[in-house]
Design an enzyme around this catalytic site. Structure first.
Site, mmCIF file in Angstrom:
data_model
loop_
_atom_site.group_PDB
_atom_site.id
_atom_site.type_symbol
_atom_site.label_atom_id
_atom_site.label_comp_id
_atom_site.label_asym_id
_atom_site.label_seq_id
_atom_site.Cartn_x
_atom_site.Cartn_y
_atom_site.Cartn_z
ATOM 1 N N GLU A 90 10.645 6.310 8.514
ATOM 2 C CA GLU A 90 11.763 5.509 8.999
ATOM 3 C C GLU A 90 12.005 5.831 10.476
ATOM 4 O OE1 GLU A 90 15.040 4.023 6.197
ATOM 5 O OE2 GLU A 90 16.102 5.519 7.374
ATOM 6 N N GLY A 99 21.087 8.946 8.837
ATOM 7 C CA GLY A 99 21.008 9.151 7.379
ATOM 8 C C GLY A 99 19.911 10.137 7.002
ATOM 9 N N ARG A 100 18.736 9.976 7.600
ATOM 10 C CA ARG A 100 17.597 10.820 7.199
ATOM 11 C C ARG A 100 17.681 12.231 7.762
ATOM 12 N NH1 ARG A 100 16.427 6.357 10.097
ATOM 13 N NH2 ARG A 100 15.498 6.517 12.155
ATOM 14 N N HIS A 116 -6.312 17.938 -8.593
ATOM 15 C CA HIS A 116 -6.963 17.258 -9.715
ATOM 16 C C HIS A 116 -6.678 15.769 -9.699
ATOM 17 C CE1 HIS A 116 -8.171 21.088 -11.494
ATOM 18 N NE2 HIS A 116 -7.039 21.527 -10.950
ATOM 19 N N LYS A 159 26.779 6.828 4.160
ATOM 20 C CA LYS A 159 27.279 6.899 5.536
ATOM 21 C C LYS A 159 28.136 5.683 5.854
ATOM 22 C CE LYS A 159 25.594 7.072 10.285
ATOM 23 N NZ LYS A 159 24.476 7.281 11.189
ATOM 24 N N GLU A 186 23.086 -0.978 -3.044
ATOM 25 C CA GLU A 186 22.663 -0.163 -4.195
ATOM 26 C C GLU A 186 23.754 0.840 -4.573
ATOM 27 O OE1 GLU A 186 20.891 -0.786 -1.526
ATOM 28 O OE2 GLU A 186 18.746 -1.026 -1.971
ATOM 29 N N LYS A 195 17.878 -5.504 3.904
ATOM 30 C CA LYS A 195 19.202 -5.461 3.260
ATOM 31 C C LYS A 195 19.875 -6.832 3.370
ATOM 32 C CE LYS A 195 20.429 -0.653 4.391
ATOM 33 N NZ LYS A 195 21.387 0.192 5.074
HETATM 34 O O1 F6P Z 1 17.299 2.667 4.164
HETATM 35 C C1 F6P Z 1 18.035 2.343 5.299
HETATM 36 C C2 F6P Z 1 19.220 3.196 5.405
HETATM 37 O O2 F6P Z 1 20.006 2.667 6.415
HETATM 38 C C3 F6P Z 1 18.873 4.651 5.661
HETATM 39 O O3 F6P Z 1 18.667 4.932 6.996
HETATM 40 C C4 F6P Z 1 20.031 5.331 5.056
HETATM 41 O O4 F6P Z 1 19.751 6.679 4.842
HETATM 42 C C5 F6P Z 1 20.202 4.537 3.795
HETATM 43 O O5 F6P Z 1 19.979 3.201 4.201
HETATM 44 C C6 F6P Z 1 21.524 4.677 3.099
HETATM 45 O O6 F6P Z 1 22.579 4.295 3.941
HETATM 46 P P1 F6P Z 1 24.067 4.720 3.606
HETATM 47 O O7 F6P Z 1 24.141 6.210 3.620
HETATM 48 O O8 F6P Z 1 24.898 4.092 4.670
HETATM 49 O O9 F6P Z 1 24.408 4.181 2.245
#
Ligand code: F6P
Length: 545
Positions: A357, A271-272, A388, A207, A213, A508
């Site tokens: 979240e 995002g979620r 199990h 987003k 990452e 972050k």
């Molecule tokens: O984990 C925090 C967060 O901001 C989430 O809400 C989001 O889905 C994720 O990082 C990834 O963010 P982006 O889509 O901006 O890379």
């Protein structure tokens, strides 16, 4: 300032019910009402939801509904669907429900008809996925794409992975999707080492297009691609093997992805909650735009139910209120989600971000502390595997763990008697959890008096059963929307903002600040806490620095 929901008479009434309810057993509730099973079953779209095995009587249900009225759940729901800026800490609308509105709907937000924008992107996604699926879209060497690798994390990963796995039965055989999320280099290695760069398409899904990452993985994936394609590969090759999903065109262009190949979405999609947006591109490529549209229609059916159905038969509202009952008033700390479908093996992981979240908050909308239990820990695994592993603790442990059992009458693959055996476990578990086995029953079976106490099952463990005919794209959309609105209901009662995530943002920032210390050529300043200082020192020495 108006009175908080937690100071209201309705809240106090529920505290009273919680004290009185101690000791009421599901055996008695079912014994005194032979029709309880049918009476406390509701329908939402294709989902039959039996909530009769929950620790409630009619008085508690009425009190929970009164609490929802007191918290203005209906008004807040209408405000969300209308695009009001209910995400106050980020001053944003919360409009994931607009992602699944039909083409002919209109919804003006901040002066724009967002439905037209949504369908413009869906159409571009559809055209692109058709080209990839048919082989018309080719890579640098002219070969068709065989593997689509989504690079993203959090909401830009968990939804696509979960839905891809859930809908494997609907996927085109000639396309495989993989998902890279973790910045642990093993993830990138494991997902690419056996791939041919010439037939691989990367979707960089973020987003913000600023997540460490994702950008690191995308950079290394680009290096892998260019190295694998050979010396003549350059920007043209990147354009054929990289597309982006983002709200941030500038950062996409800076990374080197042609914005012609960017699929946008909007800041009003959290995002979620973003799977039904362009974030679902990998899923659309795998299952096709028609099945993706079916999934959106499934979401929409539950959206309409949530918006329009009176609270007493509004399934997401009822289940959200039950969660509040357990969490805030009866002291439950966690909630198990147990799908009886191997295809849903990532569903609990997906729900963890959606629920935790969203509702892992301890401050209310007005900045005051929440002096009661909020968001519970969601967890789970598919049945029967979980039976199990951890079910023992649910059956005979000391904790209150409400559990959702999700099952399907028709299997995706009917092999011998397997599905009937599978579902006999599904039905047996909720019965065993609710009613247990008394000492008399155990002794009557001939168990010795010394061993008998160990075989007694107290029962009274609450469960909700969600049964659908078959796991289809539409039913998957319905399940996801159901949990989205359950989460929203809980957040509304607790008066928290379910749509920000400042806690994650702090992590972050701190990781970015700390990173240079791990790689610096000379000993970095020991200006963190003593634990972190010592651990960095050890890490550096083990890395030979
Ligand atoms: O984990 C925090 C967060 O901001 C989430 O809400 C989001 O889905 C994720 O990082 C990834 O963010 P982006 O889509 O901006 O890379």
């Amino acid at each position: 300032m108006s009175e908080h929901v937690s100071d209201s008479a309705e809240w106090l009434a529920l505290q009273g019910h919680a004290e009185k309810f101690n000791g009421v057993h599901l055996r008695d509730l079912f014994g005194s009402d032979p029709k309880r099973g049918e009476r406390l079953t509701a329908q939402v779209a294709d989902l039959t939801v039996d909530y009769s095995k929950n620790l409630v009587n009619d008085e508690v249900l009425s009190a929970l509904l009164a609490l929802a009225e007191r918290a203005k759940l209906r008004e807040r729901t209408a405000a969300m669907f209308a695009g009001e800026h209910i995400n106050v800490t980020e001053d944003r609308a919360v409009l994931h429900t607009a992602l699944r509105l039909p083409r002919d709907a209109t919804l003006e937000v901040d002066g724009q008809n967002v439905v037209a924008e949504v369908h413009e992107v869906l159409d571009r996604m559809g055209a692109f996925s058709d080209r990839v699926r048919s082989g018309e879209w080719t890579g640098h060497t002219g070969q068709r794409i065989r593997t689509v690798v989504n690079i993203g994390i959090g909401g830009s990963d968990l939804g696509p992975v979960m839905a891809y796995e859930a809908l494997k039965d609907f996927k085109a055989p000639e396309i495989e999707c993989r998902f890279i999320s973790n910045i642990d280099p093993t993830d990138l290695h494991e997902k690419t080492h056996d791939l041919d760069p010439a037939t691989t398409l990367f979707i960089v899904c973020s987003k913000t297009f600023g997540t460490q990452e994702t950008l690191t993985n995308a950079t290394e994936a680009r290096n892998w691609l260019l190295a694998g394609l050979g010396s003549d590969a350059g920007a043209d090759a990147v354009a054929k093997h990289f597309v982006a999903v983002s709200t941030n065109a500038k950062r996409v262009a800076d990374f080197g992805i042609d914005t012609e190949n960017m699929f946008g979405f909007w800041d009003w999609v959290g995002g979620r909650y973003s799977l039904p947006s362009a974030v679902g591109l990998s899923v659309m490529i795998a299952v096709g735009k028609e099945h993706f549209a079916d999934m959106l229609a499934g979401y929409r059916a539950v959206d309409e139910h949530f918006l329009n159905t009176p609270l007493e038969s509004n399934v997401p509202a009822l289940l959200g209120l039950l969660n509040v009952w357990y969490d805030t008033f009866l002291g439950a700390q966690s909630h198990a989600v147990l799908p009886y479908s191997q295809y849903l093996h990532r569903f609990a992981a997906y729900l963890q971000q959606l629920t935790m979240e969203s509702n892992g908050k301890s401050v209310r909308l007005d900045g005051s502390p929440a002096s009661f239990q909020t968001g519970e820990v969601f967890w789970g695994e598919p049945g029967t595997n979980g039976q199990h592993a951890f079910y023992q603790l649910i059956h005979q442990g000391t904790k209150l763990i409400p559990a959702d059992f999700i099952g399907f009458s028709k299997p995706n693959h009917d092999i011998g008697e397997m599905h009937d055996l599978f579902m006999s476990n599904f039905f047996a578990q909720t019965g065993a959890l609710a009613f247990g086995r008394t000492l008399d029953q155990v002794l009557a079976e001939g168990t010795s008096p010394e061993i008998a106490p160990h075989r007694v099952m107290r029962g009274n463990h609450p469960t909700t059963t969600i049964l659908a005919e078959r796991l289809t794209p539409a039913v998957l959309g319905q399940l996801i929307a159901l949990y989205e609105h359950i989460t929203f209901t809980q957040g509304t009662i607790w008066e928290i903002n379910s749509f920000d995530q400042w806690g994650v943002e702090l992590g972050k920032v701190m990781a970015n600040q700390l990173a240079p210390k791990l790689t610096a050529s000379s000993e970095p300043a020991a200006d963190d806490d003593s634990s972190t200082n010592a651990l960095i020192k050890l890490y550096r020495s083990q890395r030979g620095r």
